[in-house]
Design an enzyme around this catalytic site. Sequence first.
Site, PDB file in Angstrom:
ATOM      1  N   HIS A  13     -92.974  -3.864  91.532  1.00 18.78           N
ATOM      2  CA  HIS A  13     -93.392  -2.739  90.655  1.00 18.78           C
ATOM      3  C   HIS A  13     -94.902  -2.604  90.751  1.00 18.78           C
ATOM      4  O   HIS A  13     -95.641  -3.387  90.177  1.00 18.78           O
ATOM      5  CB  HIS A  13     -92.973  -3.040  89.210  1.00 18.78           C
ATOM      6  CG  HIS A  13     -93.364  -1.977  88.225  1.00 18.78           C
ATOM      7  ND1 HIS A  13     -92.622  -1.719  87.102  1.00 18.78           N
ATOM      8  CD2 HIS A  13     -94.408  -1.107  88.172  1.00 18.78           C
ATOM      9  CE1 HIS A  13     -93.186  -0.747  86.409  1.00 18.78           C
ATOM     10  NE2 HIS A  13     -94.283  -0.365  87.036  1.00 18.78           N
ATOM     11  N   HIS A  15     -98.320   0.310  91.020  1.00 18.94           N
ATOM     12  CA  HIS A  15     -98.873   1.673  91.000  1.00 18.94           C
ATOM     13  C   HIS A  15    -100.032   1.751  91.976  1.00 18.94           C
ATOM     14  O   HIS A  15    -101.018   1.025  91.815  1.00 18.94           O
ATOM     15  CB  HIS A  15     -99.370   2.026  89.591  1.00 18.94           C
ATOM     16  CG  HIS A  15     -98.273   2.045  88.578  1.00 18.94           C
ATOM     17  ND1 HIS A  15     -97.545   3.171  88.285  1.00 18.94           N
ATOM     18  CD2 HIS A  15     -97.748   1.056  87.811  1.00 18.94           C
ATOM     19  CE1 HIS A  15     -96.630   2.892  87.370  1.00 18.94           C
ATOM     20  NE2 HIS A  15     -96.733   1.607  87.068  1.00 18.94           N
ATOM     21  N   LYS A  96     -86.763   5.697  89.939  1.00 15.12           N
ATOM     22  CA  LYS A  96     -87.411   5.170  88.740  1.00 15.12           C
ATOM     23  C   LYS A  96     -87.161   6.084  87.554  1.00 15.12           C
ATOM     24  O   LYS A  96     -87.357   7.286  87.644  1.00 15.12           O
ATOM     25  CB  LYS A  96     -88.913   5.056  89.004  1.00 15.12           C
ATOM     26  CG  LYS A  96     -89.757   4.730  87.780  1.00 15.12           C
ATOM     27  CD  LYS A  96     -89.576   3.297  87.346  1.00 15.12           C
ATOM     28  CE  LYS A  96     -90.283   3.014  86.034  1.00 15.12           C
ATOM     29  NZ  LYS A  96     -91.424   2.145  86.164  1.00 15.12           N
ATOM     30  N   HIS A 133     -87.906   1.829  83.121  1.00 22.83           N
ATOM     31  CA  HIS A 133     -88.900   1.510  82.096  1.00 22.83           C
ATOM     32  C   HIS A 133     -88.135   1.505  80.774  1.00 22.83           C
ATOM     33  O   HIS A 133     -87.818   2.550  80.232  1.00 22.83           O
ATOM     34  CB  HIS A 133     -90.022   2.560  82.089  1.00 22.83           C
ATOM     35  CG  HIS A 133     -91.103   2.261  81.108  1.00 22.83           C
ATOM     36  ND1 HIS A 133     -92.418   2.033  81.473  1.00 22.83           N
ATOM     37  CD2 HIS A 133     -91.068   2.132  79.756  1.00 22.83           C
ATOM     38  CE1 HIS A 133     -93.137   1.788  80.392  1.00 22.83           C
ATOM     39  NE2 HIS A 133     -92.343   1.843  79.336  1.00 22.83           N
ATOM     40  N   HIS A 173     -90.661  -4.905  83.836  1.00 25.23           N
ATOM     41  CA  HIS A 173     -91.699  -5.472  82.970  1.00 25.23           C
ATOM     42  C   HIS A 173     -91.178  -5.857  81.587  1.00 25.23           C
ATOM     43  O   HIS A 173     -91.619  -5.318  80.565  1.00 25.23           O
ATOM     44  CB  HIS A 173     -92.911  -4.544  82.865  1.00 25.23           C
ATOM     45  CG  HIS A 173     -92.616  -3.074  82.701  1.00 25.23           C
ATOM     46  ND1 HIS A 173     -91.752  -2.590  81.767  1.00 25.23           N
ATOM     47  CD2 HIS A 173     -93.080  -1.998  83.372  1.00 25.23           C
ATOM     48  CE1 HIS A 173     -91.702  -1.271  81.858  1.00 25.23           C
ATOM     49  NE2 HIS A 173     -92.489  -0.893  82.837  1.00 25.23           N
ATOM     50  N   ASP A 243     -96.580  -4.493  87.914  1.00 26.76           N
ATOM     51  CA  ASP A 243     -96.984  -3.304  87.145  1.00 26.76           C
ATOM     52  C   ASP A 243     -98.501  -3.167  87.130  1.00 26.76           C
ATOM     53  O   ASP A 243     -99.073  -2.684  86.148  1.00 26.76           O
ATOM     54  CB  ASP A 243     -96.421  -3.335  85.713  1.00 26.76           C
ATOM     55  CG  ASP A 243     -96.486  -1.970  85.040  1.00 26.76           C
ATOM     56  OD1 ASP A 243     -96.762  -0.965  85.730  1.00 26.76           O
ATOM     57  OD2 ASP A 243     -96.260  -1.922  83.822  1.00 26.76           O
TER      58      ASP A 243
HETATM   59  C1  NCD Z   1     -98.396   2.604  84.009  1.00 28.95           C
HETATM   60  C2  NCD Z   1     -99.403   3.540  84.663  1.00 28.95           C
HETATM   61  O1  NCD Z   1    -100.573   3.483  84.298  1.00 28.95           O
HETATM   62  O2  NCD Z   1     -99.019   4.301  85.551  1.00 28.95           O
HETATM   63  N1  NCD Z   1     -98.961   2.066  82.806  1.00 28.95           N
HETATM   64  C3  NCD Z   1     -98.599   0.910  82.211  1.00 28.95           C
HETATM   65  O3  NCD Z   1     -99.115   0.636  81.118  1.00 28.95           O
HETATM   66  N2  NCD Z   1     -97.783   0.078  82.766  1.00 28.95           N
HETATM   67  C4  NCD Z   1     -97.121   3.310  83.777  1.00 28.95           C
HETATM   68  C5  NCD Z   1     -95.996   2.364  83.467  1.00 28.95           C
HETATM   69  O4  NCD Z   1     -95.523   1.669  84.341  1.00 28.95           O
HETATM   70  O5  NCD Z   1     -95.578   2.295  82.308  1.00 28.95           O
HETATM   71 ZN    ZN Z   2     -95.497   0.640  85.810  1.00 28.74          ZN
END
Ligand code: NCD
Ligand code: ZN
Length: 294
Positions: A13, A15, A96, A133, A173, A243
């Site tokens: 996971h 970003h 997702k 999520h 998460h 995450d």
């Molecule tokens: C994530 C993001 O910033 O894209 N933020 C987070 O707090 N984890 C989005 C997500 O995965 O919830």
């Molecule tokens: Zn995330």
Amino acid sequence: MDSLTIPIADDFHLHLRQDAMMHVVAPLVRAGGVGRCVVMPNTTPPIATAEDAIRYRGALEALAPDVEFLMTLYLLPELTPQAVSTAAAQGVFGVKCYPKGVTTNSESGTEDFGAYDAVFSAMEAEGLALLIHGEVPSNAEKDVCVLNAEARFLPELEKLHGRFPKLRIVLEHVTTAKAVDCVKALGSTVAATVTAHHLDLTVDDWAGRNHNFCKPVAKYPHDRDALRQVVCEGHPRFFLGSDSAPHPRSAKESACGCAGVFTSPLLLPYLADTFDRLGCLDRLADFPSTFGCA
Ligand code: NCD
Ligand code: ZN
């Protein structure tokens, strides 16, 4: 001991953003000890089709040729069973699901799981993973806030697994003892990811400290203990999903600081430090490198 060698890790996971931020963070994935990662689709606009995913993967590969990127689609009303088959044929890893409004870029998120039965059936048939999520939106009338939003989601997970027992589901998460117990009790097709930061943080660490604020928020000490326990015991359906979610400093330090903790470049050192403090460094390799891909 001053060094420890483990196999290259999988991050289930992650970003990696777009544009300038992507150029900064994508080349740092490998530095954190990760050779393969599941890329989140909450870009602007979201990654909605196999074509979007392949284009995004190409951009990431150009920036980090030593990393394998597993792509995901954002669960949107436009997603059809046919599009699921196309995505599977093109090597897309999963879909997702963000409940609407619970986190960064989730405005186009899901309001009703029931509307997606045909899509979930197609995913089950094609072997695509559903990455969830797992929070319900805050709602004062129902006494829902960030502290119980994950626990309140768990009945939805149980129902979904009951209806699609062969669908591979990852509850992402996890932050609560209740979520750990729930996933453990479900069948072999349901797994959970755990972040490095949720092994370390509790409410006191993010209340008033924006850099530790993420969704789902870190919970009580007993919840953190349950996460620590399940990774230290080496439960095979609990594995690493960082995450890691970078935001510009100005966005983190503003009045409504964005949710997201950025850990990617130091991911394995953070984990090694935590496992060491918990006295289970000898268990380190399975959590990031073995369980997830299995
Ligand atoms: C994530 C993001 O910033 O894209 N933020 C987070 O707090 N984890 C989005 C997500 O995965 O919830
Ligand atoms: Zn995330």
